[in-house]
Design a protein around this motif. Structure first.
Motif, mmCIF file in Angstrom:
data_model
loop_
_atom_site.group_PDB
_atom_site.id
_atom_site.type_symbol
_atom_site.label_atom_id
_atom_site.label_comp_id
_atom_site.label_asym_id
_atom_site.label_seq_id
_atom_site.Cartn_x
_atom_site.Cartn_y
_atom_site.Cartn_z
ATOM 1 N N ASP A 133 0.835 -1.204 0.000
ATOM 2 C CA ASP A 133 0.000 0.000 0.000
ATOM 3 C C ASP A 133 0.868 1.252 0.000
ATOM 4 O OD1 ASP A 133 -2.076 -1.737 0.279
ATOM 5 O OD2 ASP A 133 -3.026 -0.684 1.943
ATOM 6 N N SER A 134 0.358 2.305 -0.620
ATOM 7 C CA SER A 134 1.034 3.607 -0.514
ATOM 8 C C SER A 134 -0.031 4.700 -0.446
ATOM 9 C CB SER A 134 1.971 3.848 -1.699
ATOM 10 O OG SER A 134 1.290 3.753 -2.932
ATOM 11 N N LYS A 135 0.261 5.721 0.361
ATOM 12 C CA LYS A 135 -0.677 6.826 0.554
ATOM 13 C C LYS A 135 0.067 8.152 0.479
ATOM 14 C CE LYS A 135 -3.922 4.266 3.486
ATOM 15 N NZ LYS A 135 -4.687 4.235 4.746
ATOM 16 N N ILE A 136 -0.683 9.179 0.079
ATOM 17 C CA ILE A 136 -0.086 10.510 0.027
ATOM 18 C C ILE A 136 -1.141 11.545 0.374
ATOM 19 C CG2 ILE A 136 -0.580 11.051 -2.408
ATOM 20 C CD1 ILE A 136 2.325 12.094 -2.557
ATOM 21 N N LEU A 137 -0.734 12.624 1.040
ATOM 22 C CA LEU A 137 -1.610 13.740 1.351
ATOM 23 C C LEU A 137 -0.860 15.033 1.063
ATOM 24 C CD1 LEU A 137 -4.388 14.591 2.654
ATOM 25 C CD2 LEU A 137 -3.119 14.857 4.786
ATOM 26 N N LEU A 138 -1.429 15.868 0.213
ATOM 27 C CA LEU A 138 -0.846 17.160 -0.140
ATOM 28 C C LEU A 138 -1.734 18.255 0.441
ATOM 29 C CD1 LEU A 138 -0.218 16.509 -3.959
ATOM 30 C CD2 LEU A 138 1.279 15.952 -2.032
ATOM 31 N N LYS A 139 -1.174 19.056 1.331
ATOM 32 C CA LYS A 139 -1.948 20.112 1.994
ATOM 33 C C LYS A 139 -1.454 21.472 1.522
ATOM 34 C CE LYS A 139 -3.871 21.037 6.593
ATOM 35 N NZ LYS A 139 -3.901 22.494 6.474
ATOM 36 N N PHE A 140 -2.374 22.321 1.098
ATOM 37 C CA PHE A 140 -1.994 23.628 0.554
ATOM 38 C C PHE A 140 -3.136 24.616 0.731
ATOM 39 C CE2 PHE A 140 -3.698 20.814 -2.646
ATOM 40 C CZ PHE A 140 -4.650 21.574 -3.324
ATOM 41 N N SER A 141 -2.823 25.884 0.548
ATOM 42 C CA SER A 141 -3.809 26.961 0.644
ATOM 43 C C SER A 141 -3.961 27.576 -0.738
ATOM 44 C CB SER A 141 -3.335 28.005 1.663
ATOM 45 O OG SER A 141 -4.343 28.922 1.946
ATOM 46 N N TYR A 142 -5.174 27.471 -1.296
ATOM 47 C CA TYR A 142 -5.418 27.826 -2.696
ATOM 48 C C TYR A 142 -6.061 29.218 -2.785
ATOM 49 C CZ TYR A 142 -6.711 27.067 -7.598
ATOM 50 O OH TYR A 142 -6.833 27.155 -8.971
ATOM 51 N N PRO A 143 -5.410 30.188 -3.460
ATOM 52 C CA PRO A 143 -5.946 31.544 -3.519
ATOM 53 C C PRO A 143 -6.897 31.763 -4.710
ATOM 54 C CG PRO A 143 -3.745 31.513 -4.452
ATOM 55 C CD PRO A 143 -4.051 30.103 -4.050
ATOM 56 N N MET A 144 -7.942 32.530 -4.456
ATOM 57 C CA MET A 144 -8.837 32.989 -5.526
ATOM 58 C C MET A 144 -9.124 34.473 -5.302
ATOM 59 S SD MET A 144 -11.777 30.080 -5.962
ATOM 60 C CE MET A 144 -11.443 28.404 -5.436
ATOM 61 N N MET A 145 -9.135 35.223 -6.375
ATOM 62 C CA MET A 145 -9.475 36.635 -6.284
ATOM 63 C C MET A 145 -10.990 36.777 -6.164
ATOM 64 S SD MET A 145 -8.187 39.686 -6.165
ATOM 65 C CE MET A 145 -6.564 39.680 -6.936
ATOM 66 N N LYS A 146 -11.451 37.466 -5.104
ATOM 67 C CA LYS A 146 -12.880 37.639 -4.867
ATOM 68 C C LYS A 146 -13.225 39.117 -4.801
ATOM 69 C CE LYS A 146 -15.078 34.608 -4.444
ATOM 70 N NZ LYS A 146 -15.684 33.770 -5.515
ATOM 71 N N GLN A 147 -14.370 39.463 -5.367
ATOM 72 C CA GLN A 147 -14.816 40.851 -5.412
ATOM 73 C C GLN A 147 -15.721 41.161 -4.230
ATOM 74 O OE1 GLN A 147 -17.588 42.459 -8.585
ATOM 75 N NE2 GLN A 147 -15.664 43.415 -9.249
ATOM 76 N N SER A 148 -15.582 42.361 -3.692
ATOM 77 C CA SER A 148 -16.453 42.800 -2.605
ATOM 78 C C SER A 148 -17.887 42.931 -3.102
ATOM 79 C CB SER A 148 -15.971 44.139 -2.041
ATOM 80 O OG SER A 148 -14.672 44.010 -1.505
ATOM 81 N N LEU A 149 -18.834 42.953 -2.168
ATOM 82 C CA LEU A 149 -20.246 42.859 -2.533
ATOM 83 C C LEU A 149 -20.759 44.085 -3.295
ATOM 84 C CD1 LEU A 149 -21.586 41.250 0.763
ATOM 85 C CD2 LEU A 149 -21.362 40.149 -1.467
ATOM 86 N N ARG A 150 -20.332 45.289 -2.900
ATOM 87 C CA ARG A 150 -20.856 46.494 -3.562
ATOM 88 C C ARG A 150 -19.783 47.498 -3.979
ATOM 89 N NH1 ARG A 150 -26.136 46.979 0.338
ATOM 90 N NH2 ARG A 150 -27.464 45.580 -0.884
ATOM 91 N N SER A 151 -18.651 47.511 -3.300
ATOM 92 C CA SER A 151 -17.631 48.528 -3.609
ATOM 93 C C SER A 151 -16.841 48.189 -4.878
ATOM 94 C CB SER A 151 -16.666 48.685 -2.432
ATOM 95 O OG SER A 151 -15.906 47.492 -2.260
#
Length: 326
Positions: A133-151
């Motif tokens: 058996d072999s296992k792997i786990l890749l942990k990362f923080s994925y960025p997305m550009m998000k727009q404010s609600l009204r400004s």
């Protein structure tokens, strides 16, 4: 030449040994032939095993870091610092594994898109270590550009994600993606009570709401983009926490919370409604945690589709991991 010294003061037969040279030899470069003569305890005979000689389900390395490339749904790629956990099984008669082989196997793929290469990577280091058996786990923080609600202002929202792969002894490969979505949950009960106090007794009130986290775990073969999961969560819950907020955005967020009141039970079912429709998703689990502003405890829920292979029992450590810290 090391100088023999006498370590015995009273012995008639003094013990003598050569004092080691304490100077580091930066010029020593062993050949492959030399290396073959080095002691290799991990690959030693089974008689060297300490404790009961039984199989070990997972042994390997945790939290080694490197930058890896990920494809974006709209095209192009992004390089992200990734924390890697890699393990293999170990048979009962084997002393141990050469853990560096997991890292070296993985580094062979560092310039490729690992999202589509997990089965190849797992096969490579499983074969290198002669395991089942072999296992792997890749942990990362994925960025997305998000727009404010009204400004109209924009800022990066970061999504905690983890890609998991498992290749078993029969050659069956399983791929999972874990994704955290952070949102605001305004309590329907608190809203009604606040409205009642204002209308009946003319009392100023503030309904209680809190930062909340949904952890979505899916099993899939055909690619499901991280952007897809974010869109499903947003469609289900509507109240994602904001990045850049001006006064007009804060007003909009208050209105948004008023339009989409939700208990933790509601959040789980709304997310279920979105995930169950996507045929690319073979299996899933939804965990929600509303980190209460009214109570000194959290409100939580777990929901699975029929015949899910995900566990419904959630450990204290997993619940605690839903509390995002900087």
């Amino acid at each position: 030449m090391s100088k023999p010294i006498n370590t015995s003061k009273n012995n008639k037969s003094p013990i003598r040994y050569n004092e080691p040279n304490g100077e580091y030899d930066a010029d020593y470069k062993p050949t492959k032939k030399d290396i073959k003569t080095f002691p290799d305890i991990q690959n030693g005979r089974s008689s060297l095993i300490q404790g009961t000689p039984v199989a070990i389900q997972q042994v390997g390395i945790h939290n080694f870091r490197l930058p890896l490339k990920y494809q974006k749904r709209e095209g192009g790629s992004i390089e992200l610092e990734t924390k890697v956990t890699g393990t293999v099984s170990l048979e009962a008669h084997k002393k141990g594994i050469n853990m560096s082989r997991i890292m070296t196997s993985f580094y062979e793929f560092k310039n490729e898109y690992v999202f589509d290469k997990l089965d190849v990577i797992l096969s490579k280091y499983r074969d290198d270590l002669n395991s089942f058996d072999s296992k792997i786990l890749l942990k990362f923080s994925y960025p997305m550009m998000k727009q404010s609600l009204r400004s109209g202002l924009e800022g990066y929202q970061y999504y905690e994600s983890a890609l998991e792969g498992h290749l078993n002894g029969n050659g069956k490969f399983k791929k999972r993606l874990h994704f955290d979505f952070v949102y605001s949950s305004a309590c329907p009960c608190s809203y009604e009570l606040a409205e009642f106090a204002r209308n009946d007794r003319n009392k100023a009130t503030v309904t209680h709401s809190q930062r909340s986290v949904a952890r979505i775990s899916i099993e899939f073969d055909e690619i499901v983009w991280i952007e897809d999961l974010q869109a499903m969560c947003e469609e289900a819950l509507h109240t994602e926490t904001q990045v850049i907020v001006k006064r007009e955005d804060e007003m909009a967020f208050a209105e948004l919370n008023g339009s989409y009141l939700k208990f933790v039970e509601d959040a789980a079912r709304l997310l279920y409604e979105q995930l169950i429709k996507d045929k690319r998703i073979k299996d899933f689990r939804i965990i929600c945690s509303h980190q209460e502003s009214l109570h000194s405890h959290d409100a939580v829920s777990v929901i699975l589709p029929p015949n899910s292979s995900f566990g419904e029992d959630i450990s204290h450590e997993l619940w605690s991991s839903l509390i995002h810290t900087s």
